[in-house]
Design an enzyme around this catalytic site. Structure first.
Site, PDB file in Angstrom:
ATOM      1  NE  ARG A  65       4.973  37.842 -24.921  1.00  2.48           N
ATOM      2  CZ  ARG A  65       5.037  36.846 -25.791  1.00  2.48           C
ATOM      3  NH1 ARG A  65       5.128  35.600 -25.375  1.00  2.48           N
ATOM      4  NH2 ARG A  65       4.985  37.073 -27.088  1.00  2.48           N
ATOM      5  CG  LEU A  93       8.251  31.210 -20.935  1.00  2.00           C
ATOM      6  CD1 LEU A  93       9.166  30.126 -20.388  1.00  2.00           C
ATOM      7  CD2 LEU A  93       6.787  30.904 -20.623  1.00  2.00           C
ATOM      8  CG  HIS A 109      18.176  27.497 -28.654  1.00  2.70           C
ATOM      9  ND1 HIS A 109      16.976  28.094 -29.007  1.00  2.70           N
ATOM     10  CD2 HIS A 109      19.107  27.997 -29.496  1.00  2.70           C
ATOM     11  CE1 HIS A 109      17.196  28.922 -30.025  1.00  2.70           C
ATOM     12  NE2 HIS A 109      18.474  28.879 -30.339  1.00  2.70           N
ATOM     13  CG  LEU A 144      14.631  34.379 -26.323  1.00  2.00           C
ATOM     14  CD1 LEU A 144      13.487  33.498 -25.869  1.00  2.00           C
ATOM     15  CD2 LEU A 144      14.272  35.140 -27.581  1.00  2.00           C
TER      16      LEU A 144
HETATM   17  C1  GAR Z   1      13.588  21.112 -30.930  1.00  2.00           C
HETATM   18  O1  GAR Z   1      14.513  21.184 -31.993  1.00  2.00           O
HETATM   19  C2  GAR Z   1      13.929  22.158 -29.881  1.00  2.00           C
HETATM   20  O2  GAR Z   1      15.305  22.344 -29.711  1.00  2.00           O
HETATM   21  C3  GAR Z   1      13.294  23.381 -30.471  1.00  2.00           C
HETATM   22  O3  GAR Z   1      12.077  22.918 -30.977  1.00  2.00           O
HETATM   23  C4  GAR Z   1      12.213  21.547 -31.392  1.00  2.00           C
HETATM   24  C5  GAR Z   1      11.112  20.741 -30.770  1.00  2.00           C
HETATM   25  O4  GAR Z   1      11.107  19.435 -31.287  1.00  2.00           O
HETATM   26  N1  GAR Z   1      13.108  24.391 -29.487  1.00  2.00           N
HETATM   27  C6  GAR Z   1      13.167  25.694 -29.770  1.00  2.00           C
HETATM   28  O5  GAR Z   1      13.370  26.147 -30.867  1.00  2.00           O
HETATM   29  C7  GAR Z   1      12.970  26.599 -28.563  1.00  2.00           C
HETATM   30  N2  GAR Z   1      13.212  27.951 -28.902  1.00  2.00           N
HETATM   31  P1  GAR Z   1      10.235  18.306 -30.592  1.00  2.00           P
HETATM   32  O6  GAR Z   1       8.828  18.877 -30.382  1.00  2.00           O
HETATM   33  O7  GAR Z   1      10.216  17.186 -31.583  1.00  2.00           O
HETATM   34  O8  GAR Z   1      10.883  17.940 -29.292  1.00  2.00           O
END
Ligand code: GAR
Length: 210
Positions: A65, A93, A109, A144
Site C-alpha cells: 500500500r 489510503l 461517501h 476511514l
Molecule cells: C459513488 O456512489 C461514491 O459515493 C462511491 O462510489 C460511487 C462512485 O460512482 N464511493 C465510495 O463508496 C467511496 N468509499 P461514480 O464512479 O459513478 O462517481
C-alpha cells in the site's frame, strides 16, 4: 482557477458532474488530471472525452500500500494541484498520504455519515430499516470515512426498494452536492480548521446524525 486532480476507480458519474460544473464556469477551477487505479474504466473515458489527461496507476503493479501511495503522490504532485477529489476511488489510503493533502482532499461517501462507513452502504441502510439514506461530502482525514462533514443530502427509503434502486437515487443526490462543495472550495469559502469545517468563516455542524 484552482487546479483539480480527480481520483476514481469506476464509472465516474461524479466526475461527469464535476466536468459539467467546471465547463459551465460554475466551479472556478480546472480538472488537470484524472487518475484511476483500475484500467479500462468508464471514468477514464469520460476524462478523455472532455480533453482531460486520463492517467492509469494500476495498484496491481505494487507490492505494498505504501509503495502504491508513494507513486500516486508523485503522480499527483507533478500536477501541482490545489484540490484532490476522491470520486469513487475504492482504495484505503495510508495515513502519510492523507496527511500530505490534509485540508485539500475531499471525498463523497454513499451514506449519511457517521452511519455506514465502508462498503455496501445501500443494502445496510435497507437491512437496518432506515427511513432515510443519502450521501456525504467530507474532508479526508486518516480515519476511514471519518473526516469532518461538509454537506449531506438524503432520500426517503421507500418500502420494497432494492439496493440498486436506492443507489441510483443516492447517486443523483451526489451529483448535486459534490459540485456544490467543490464550488465552495474553489471560491476559497471552505476550510478545514482544527475544530472542523468553516464556510465563509462560519463553523458548520461537527457531524451528521448521531
Ligand atoms: C459513488 O456512489 C461514491 O459515493 C462511491 O462510489 C460511487 C462512485 O460512482 N464511493 C465510495 O463508496 C467511496 N468509499 P461514480 O464512479 O459513478 O462517481
Amino acid at each position: 482557477q484552482k487546479r483539480i486532480v480527480v481520483l476514481l476507480s469506476g464509472s465516474g458519474s461524479n466526475l461527469q458532474a464535476l466536468i459539467d460544473a467546471t465547463q459551465s464556469g460554475r466551479i472556478q477551477g480546472r480538472i488537470v488530471a484524472v487518475i484511476s487505479n483500475k484500467p479500462d474504466v468508464k471514468g477514464l473515458e469520460r476524462a478523455q472525452d472532455a480533453g482531460i489527461a486520463a492517467l492509469l496507476l494500476d495498484h496491481k503493479g505494487f507490492d505494498s500500500r505504501e509503495a502504491f501511495d508513494d507513486a500516486l503522490q508523485q503522480l499527483i504532485d507533478r500536477q501541482a494541484p490545489d484540490l484532490i477529489i476522491l470520486a469513487g476511488f475504492m482504495r484505503i489510503l495510508t495515513a502519510g498520504f492523507v496527511r500530505h493533502y490534509l485540508g485539500r482532499m475531499l471525498n463523497i461517501h454513499p451514506s449519511l455519515l457517521p452511519k455506514y462507513k465502508g462498503l455496501h452502504t445501500h443494502q445496510r441502510a435497507i437491512d437496518a430499516g432506515d427511513s432515510e439514506h443519502g450521501c456525504t461530502v467530507h474532508f479526508v482525514t486518516p480515519e476511514l470515512d471519518g473526516g469532518p462533514l461538509i454537506l449531506q443530502a438524503s432520500v426517503p427509503v421507500e418500502a420494497g426498494t432494492s439496493a440498486d434502486q436506492l443507489q441510483q437515487q443516492v447517486l443523483k443526490c451526489e451529483h448535486h452536492i459534490y459540485p456544490l462543495a467543490v464550488e465552495w472550495f474553489c471560491a476559497g469559502r471552505l476550510s478545514l480548521t482544527t475544530t472542523g469545517v468553516t464556510l465563509d468563516g462560519i463553523q458548520l455542524p461537527a457531524s451528521g446524525q448521531r
